[in-house]
Design a protein around this motif. Structure first.
Motif, mmCIF file in Angstrom:
data_model
loop_
_atom_site.group_PDB
_atom_site.id
_atom_site.type_symbol
_atom_site.label_atom_id
_atom_site.label_comp_id
_atom_site.label_asym_id
_atom_site.label_seq_id
_atom_site.Cartn_x
_atom_site.Cartn_y
_atom_site.Cartn_z
ATOM 1 N N LYS A 61 -10.239 7.669 1.836
ATOM 2 C CA LYS A 61 -9.407 8.235 0.786
ATOM 3 C C LYS A 61 -9.170 7.254 -0.359
ATOM 4 O O LYS A 61 -8.665 7.643 -1.414
ATOM 5 N N SER A 62 -9.511 5.996 -0.136
ATOM 6 C CA SER A 62 -9.272 4.955 -1.138
ATOM 7 C C SER A 62 -10.528 4.672 -1.941
ATOM 8 O O SER A 62 -11.611 4.526 -1.360
ATOM 9 N N ARG A 91 0.825 -1.209 0.000
ATOM 10 C CA ARG A 91 0.000 0.000 0.000
ATOM 11 C C ARG A 91 0.861 1.262 0.000
ATOM 12 O O ARG A 91 1.800 1.381 0.769
ATOM 13 N N SER A 92 0.525 2.187 -0.878
ATOM 14 C CA SER A 92 1.184 3.485 -0.909
ATOM 15 C C SER A 92 0.198 4.553 -0.462
ATOM 16 O O SER A 92 -1.011 4.377 -0.559
ATOM 17 N N GLU A 93 0.733 5.642 0.049
ATOM 18 C CA GLU A 93 -0.126 6.732 0.522
ATOM 19 C C GLU A 93 0.036 7.966 -0.364
ATOM 20 O O GLU A 93 -0.111 9.092 0.091
ATOM 21 N N ASP A 94 0.365 7.759 -1.625
ATOM 22 C CA ASP A 94 0.536 8.849 -2.574
ATOM 23 C C ASP A 94 -0.838 9.408 -2.954
ATOM 24 O O ASP A 94 -1.634 8.712 -3.587
ATOM 25 N N PRO A 95 -1.139 10.650 -2.570
ATOM 26 C CA PRO A 95 -2.468 11.206 -2.888
ATOM 27 C C PRO A 95 -2.714 11.304 -4.384
ATOM 28 O O PRO A 95 -3.861 11.337 -4.833
ATOM 29 N N GLY A 96 -1.638 11.344 -5.168
ATOM 30 C CA GLY A 96 -1.805 11.417 -6.622
ATOM 31 C C GLY A 96 -2.156 10.080 -7.229
ATOM 32 O O GLY A 96 -2.639 10.011 -8.364
ATOM 33 N N LYS A 97 -1.890 9.004 -6.488
ATOM 34 C CA LYS A 97 -2.215 7.647 -6.938
ATOM 35 C C LYS A 97 -2.922 6.911 -5.810
ATOM 36 O O LYS A 97 -2.308 6.139 -5.074
ATOM 37 N N PRO A 98 -4.202 7.165 -5.634
ATOM 38 C CA PRO A 98 -4.918 6.588 -4.486
ATOM 39 C C PRO A 98 -4.879 5.059 -4.496
ATOM 40 O O PRO A 98 -5.010 4.433 -5.548
ATOM 41 N N TRP A 99 -4.691 4.476 -3.332
ATOM 42 C CA TRP A 99 -4.602 3.029 -3.209
ATOM 43 C C TRP A 99 -6.001 2.429 -3.154
ATOM 44 O O TRP A 99 -6.834 2.847 -2.341
ATOM 45 N N PRO A 114 -1.603 1.572 -8.201
ATOM 46 C CA PRO A 114 -0.275 2.170 -8.425
ATOM 47 C C PRO A 114 0.793 1.123 -8.703
ATOM 48 O O PRO A 114 1.818 1.434 -9.307
#
Length: 469
Positions: free
Chosen positions: A162-163, A64-72, A461
């Protein structure tokens, strides 16, 4: 956490619980949640209605990544049946982190998304009702319960909000998925549910029973499992079912569907309804849905789950013993008097009047609302055949259908193999995958393709070279 450590932890956590209990209250109902200390898993019950308890199990991906530009993404997996357990079958037999021997699954969908399994509807798997009359009688009642569960799980977790949530369904679960999708959209718009609906994927899904029963005879004749006599008997019963559906006699149509499966079984020397290359009983994951439809058949279903073994590809340990033994001990919150699958016999009977109703209109409404809808189908499936699926897709009123049908397909490959593994095409918010060499259980029969496909569907992502166009 390193991947190897994560897998070791998952394996060991089945044997030694590292969790703590958190009672929570929301909207007048009681939700019990348990989570592991590192947050990699959580599970619990939601009392979706008084005395009706639904069980869920969430896995947080180690990728899991927490990159807001690439929502998980988060995947909600819905099993079919009706009465089959997503927490058991979908999790341990198909896409979860461990197989039924509690060994790591290399093709787990956690590589692309978080996973949320739900025993749906109540009475399935670990979910239970305190009174038999509380089981659902329609797909929409099931959707209402699932929406209540989503409110409980998502509204108290800002990270999950957010996901994007992708509802992925198999078999009868497809009917749950489309009704849930519409119910969830209404709840979101009303401000009752805090989540982003990313899309819906329908895997070998029972969306239009009429189209499927008409497909069985011609399909099995073409692959030499029926002769002309068997074809004639099959088509005759399919016509009878159509007449009953047209007259609104849905329970009678379910009875005739059960009779049709019997005719095909006898005429084909027991073809496996979930893989026409096999005889019934050869595939340890498959179960004919009609085995849930009568008391004797229901007992066969439970015995069948209890007999699953790894001697055939896709199998594993004794699922019934695992769920009522090691897993029940790990989870801790399953009531002593609740047996996994113990109320399955209630579920199909209660839905008998809804079982043969189509849900094509619901797919149309989702498309019209701009929801991303994906259909994927295994080439070798019978019960939810590709032939039947294509037939109901062509009945859509969606304004992009003509353009979609006129498009050419793109071939799918897997890894370094140059062998064609399937085809796909997409137009606007509708996507279709034809998966070669797979029966009803696509993630089991073609795990490489399924994993890459779900990565594309969820826009994960973490992408790979499994599928090349």
């Amino acid at each position: 956490m390193e991947k190897s450590l994560f897998v070791v932890f998952l394996h060991c956590s089945v044997l030694l619980s590292l969790s703590f209990l958190i009672p929570a209250f929301h909207g007048g109902s009681i939700a019990e949640a348990v989570r592991t200390k590192d947050g990699s898993e959580a599970w619990g019950y939601v009392e979706v209605r008084p005395k009706a308890h639904m069980f869920w199990w969430y896995y947080r991906s180690p990728y899991r990544s927490e990159d807001p530009g690439k929502p998980w993404p988060v995947i909600l997996w819905l099993q079919g049946g009706p009465g089959a357990s997503g927490v058991g079958i979908g999790n341990f037999e198909e896409i979860g982190p461990l197989d039924t021997y509690l060994k790591p699954r290399n093709s787990t969908w956690l590589r692309k998304a978080d996973l949320l399994f739900v025993d749906n509807p109540v009475g399935t798997g670990y979910s239970f009702v305190e009174e038999p009359n509380l089981v659902v009688k329609t797909d929409y009642e099931a959707a209402a319960d699932l929406t209540t569960l989503l409110i409980e799980v998502f509204n108290r977790n800002e990270s999950l909000q957010k996901s994007p949530l992708y509802i992925v369904a198999e078999s009868y679960g497809g009917k749950y998925a489309v009704t849930l999708g519409l119910s969830a959209l209404r709840a979101i718009q009303a401000g009752k549910l805090k989540l982003k609906l990313g899309g819906i994927a329908l895997g070998d899904s029972w969306i239009s029973p009429e189209d499927f029963v008409f497909s069985w005879g011609p399909l099995l004749k073409d692959v030499s499992r029926l002769d002309n006599n068997g074809l004639a008997k099959s088509n005759s019963l399919a016509e009878q079912i159509k007449g009953e559906l047209d007259a609104g006699k849905y329970v009678e149509a379910t009875e005739s569907w059960n009779e049709l499966e019997g005719v095909i079984t006898s005429s084909s020397n027991s073809v496996d309804f979930y893989n026409f290359l096999l005889d019934s009983g050869m595939d340890p994951v498959s179960l004919t849905a009609s085995e849930l439809s009568r008391q004797i058949a229901k007992r066969r279903y439970l015995r069948y789950l209890n007999s699953l073994r790894s001697s055939t590809p896709g199998g594993g340990g004794d699922l019934d013993s695992l769920m009522n033994g090691e897993i029940k001990k790990k989870l801790k919150i399953i009531p002593d008097d609740v047996q996994w699958g113990g109320q399955s016999d209630l579920v199909f009977t209660a839905l008998e009047g809804d079982f043969m109703k189509p849900r094509i209109d619901e797919v149309d409404e989702l498309l019209a609302r701009g929801v991303n809808v994906t259909v994927y189908n295994g080439q070798l499936d019978v019960i939810c055949s590709t032939k039947g699926t294509e037939a109901w897709v062509e009945k859509l009123k969606w304004d992009g259908l003509k353009s979609f049908l006129s498009m050419d397909r793109t071939p799918i490959y897997c890894g370094d193999s140059k062998m064609t593994k399937g085809f796909t095409k997409s137009y606007r918010n509708f996507n279709f995958y034809w998966i070669l060499g797979a029966g009803h259980f696509v993630p089991v029969d073609q795990p490489c393709v399924a994993l890459s496909m779900i990565g594309s569907i969820t826009q994960s992502p973490v992408q790979s070279k499994f599928i090349s166009h």
